[in-house]
Every structure is written in structure tokens, then in C-alpha cells.
Motif scaffolding. Sequence first.
Motif, mmCIF file in Angstrom:
data_model
loop_
_atom_site.group_PDB
_atom_site.id
_atom_site.type_symbol
_atom_site.label_atom_id
_atom_site.label_comp_id
_atom_site.label_asym_id
_atom_site.label_seq_id
_atom_site.Cartn_x
_atom_site.Cartn_y
_atom_site.Cartn_z
ATOM 1 N N THR A 87 0.820 -1.208 0.000
ATOM 2 C CA THR A 87 0.000 0.000 0.000
ATOM 3 C C THR A 87 0.854 1.259 0.000
ATOM 4 O O THR A 87 0.548 2.237 -0.700
ATOM 5 C CB THR A 87 -0.950 -0.011 1.210
ATOM 6 N N MET A 88 1.952 1.256 0.751
ATOM 7 C CA MET A 88 2.845 2.410 0.764
ATOM 8 C C MET A 88 3.462 2.635 -0.613
ATOM 9 O O MET A 88 3.637 3.784 -1.045
ATOM 10 C CB MET A 88 3.941 2.221 1.807
ATOM 11 N N PHE A 122 -6.733 -5.705 6.907
ATOM 12 C CA PHE A 122 -7.127 -4.348 7.285
ATOM 13 C C PHE A 122 -5.962 -3.586 7.918
ATOM 14 O O PHE A 122 -5.696 -2.433 7.578
ATOM 15 C CB PHE A 122 -8.294 -4.393 8.278
ATOM 16 N N ALA A 123 -5.273 -4.238 8.848
ATOM 17 C CA ALA A 123 -4.246 -3.535 9.627
ATOM 18 C C ALA A 123 -3.108 -3.037 8.754
ATOM 19 O O ALA A 123 -2.648 -1.890 8.910
ATOM 20 C CB ALA A 123 -3.707 -4.457 10.721
ATOM 21 N N GLY A 124 -2.635 -3.864 7.834
ATOM 22 C CA GLY A 124 -1.509 -3.455 6.996
ATOM 23 C C GLY A 124 -1.859 -2.334 6.045
ATOM 24 O O GLY A 124 -1.118 -1.346 5.908
ATOM 25 N N ILE A 125 -3.008 -2.456 5.381
ATOM 26 C CA ILE A 125 -3.437 -1.417 4.435
ATOM 27 C C ILE A 125 -3.714 -0.114 5.184
ATOM 28 O O ILE A 125 -3.267 0.970 4.774
ATOM 29 C CB ILE A 125 -4.681 -1.877 3.653
ATOM 30 N N ALA A 126 -4.446 -0.208 6.286
ATOM 31 C CA ALA A 126 -4.844 0.997 7.022
ATOM 32 C C ALA A 126 -3.639 1.737 7.594
ATOM 33 O O ALA A 126 -3.604 2.975 7.587
ATOM 34 C CB ALA A 126 -5.815 0.624 8.134
ATOM 35 N N ARG A 127 -2.653 1.013 8.080
ATOM 36 C CA ARG A 127 -1.478 1.682 8.655
ATOM 37 C C ARG A 127 -0.781 2.529 7.591
ATOM 38 O O ARG A 127 -0.376 3.669 7.854
ATOM 39 C CB ARG A 127 -0.514 0.641 9.231
ATOM 40 N N ALA A 128 -0.669 2.010 6.386
ATOM 41 C CA ALA A 128 -0.033 2.769 5.310
ATOM 42 C C ALA A 128 -0.862 3.995 4.927
ATOM 43 O O ALA A 128 -0.314 5.087 4.706
ATOM 44 C CB ALA A 128 0.173 1.870 4.090
#
Length: 352
Positions: A87-88, A122-128
Motif C-alpha cells: 500500500t505504501m 485491514f491492519a496493513g493497508i490501514a497503517r499505510a
Amino acid sequence: MSKSVLQLDLHTFVRGLPKAELHLHIEGSLEPELMFELARRNGVELPYSSVDELRRAYAFDSLQSFLDLYYAGAGVLITERDFYDMTMAYMSRARQDGVVHAEIMFDPQTHTARGVAMETVFAGIARALRETRATTGITSYLILSFLRHLSEEDAIATLEAALPLREQYNDLWTGIGLDSAEHGNPPGKFARVFARCRELGFRLVAHAGEEGPADYVRDALDLLQVERIDHGVRSEEDAVLLQRLIDQQVPLTVCPLSNLKLQVIQSMPQHNLARLLRLGVMATVNSDDPAYFGGYVADNYIVCAEHLALTRHELFELAQNSITASFLPPEQKHKHMETLSAYVADNSTPAM
């Protein structure tokens, strides 16, 4: 005026246009280099010996041939860090392309079927996305998309599994979508789950009229009650439907390079984006799955400008449409419109 349009070449003008991207599958932004890196990190064996060999496999003859490779590539995504890195990478590229807001689709079924937890996705995408918003100001929303080649029961189960996370991600997760293979999977197949999502207050979109007929666009509007049509290029085949799209200003999130790569059209000059725009359809330009289709959002604007003789005013109109068609609140839309208008005024001549 600080610059003239003659001093600002097309590529620079397009990349500087403040715009929203509304049709982007985050799994489809996974570039081959990162795919190989994640495969090594996670001990996943890819059926390709090199990045170049993988790129050579991007010779698709249909949507299904692309999807087969797309789902195989997603198999390297296992940890929260993997989803964050992917995502980043997209958000960094989007910033270079002048994107001020992105509405990002993701396919949890692709991952949960492999044993990856919904929470991890969710967690990985949202953090970015949250980090990008904090450091650059670029906003984003998430559109959880159901895979239409699977059953409606599977979609309902996916929704129920995701709902406990809604409050945790309510700053991002605003929408529900429908993607994957159209053939044999009409919109009506998902009428119940979309009714449930509508009751829950989600914004609704659906792929229709890419490989599927114009009737699928009408069914997505009538049976699913979506606000936006993803693709929709085959709407032109039905004059009554086309006039409805114009009258109701239903946004179409058009993906020109995707249409070319998947042989919806045979050459870019055949694309109907310019015709749709000039008829008054609220068309927008997006990249779909940019790692697979040869271009991010600015590349799509540029190729259309070059092959469809779009004027710079029409490029401005497409950027305007992208902001109007977004799910941003009115005050944020207004702010972006002011920035866009100022950019164009600062880089235009009376002949624009």
C-alpha cells in the motif's frame, strides 16, 4: 499567470493536476519487483524465474486470463507488513501522479481463503493509508469488494467477518464494491448482500459493463442501487441507459489502459472515453490494476490525451469529475476544486 500552458509539457501538466483515483485494486498495484521480494521474505515459490519472465506473462487475452495471474500474485501477501509495503508503494506513486484522494478497493476473500486473517489485511493497508495522510495530507477511503465469481453466501460471510472491525477503521472503510469476472455473474446475484450493506450505511459501487453487457450496468443501478459504476464503457451500446447516465450524472470510473490490456478495445484510438465525456457523462480516469496494465493514473490521462485528442480543458474536466464523484464530504470536495481551479488557471492561456 506564472506559467503558460506552452511552457508546461503535457506530462508535467497532467502529473500536477490535483485529482482523485476512484478505481484502484490495491492487490493490482503489486509490482513484480515487490512480488519477488515478498515471495523471498515469506518463502513462497513463484512459477517464474525472474521479474522479466513474470512481466512477459502479462500478455492477457481476457479478464479471466488476467485474474488467474492476479490471484496467484496475491499469494505472496501474508503478513501485515506485506500489505503495508504494498500500500505504501502505491501511495508513493499516487503522490507523484498528483493524486490528492484515493478510494482503494481490496479483496479480503482472496486472502482469507488462503488463511490470512481479515484483521491482518485491514491492519496493513490501514497503517499505510493513515501514515500517508499524516505525512502528506493525501486522504483515502477503503472499498471492501466482493468477488463475484464466488457465491453470495460467501460475500455475506465476508461482510459479517469484517463488521467487527468497522469502528476501528471507520475513518477509512466507507464503501462496498463488486469485482472479478463478470461473465455468468450478473449484479442481481448479490442483491441481498448489497441491500444489507445499504442498510448499514455503506457507499456502494460495482464493476459492470466491462466484459459484461450494458444490461449489467442497468442492473447494478436498479438491483444493487450503486452510486458509481466501475468501468461502464459498454453503456454506450444502450442509448436509453446512456441518456440515463447523463441525466442522473452517474459516475463511471473508466480505466483505459486496463481496457486495452484486457482487449475490451483493440487499440487506444478506439476507446470511447472522449465520446462519453463530450456527451456529458461523468467519466473519470483511473488505473485499475496498474502493475499489470502498464500505467498508473497519470499514464492513463496521458495516453488518452495523446490518442483521443483530449484538450487540456477536458483533462481538467476529468480531474473535476474525479473529485465530484468521490465519497469525500462536500467541504473537502470544495477545497480540492479550488486547488484544481487555481492550478489550471496558473498554467493556462486563453487558448486552453
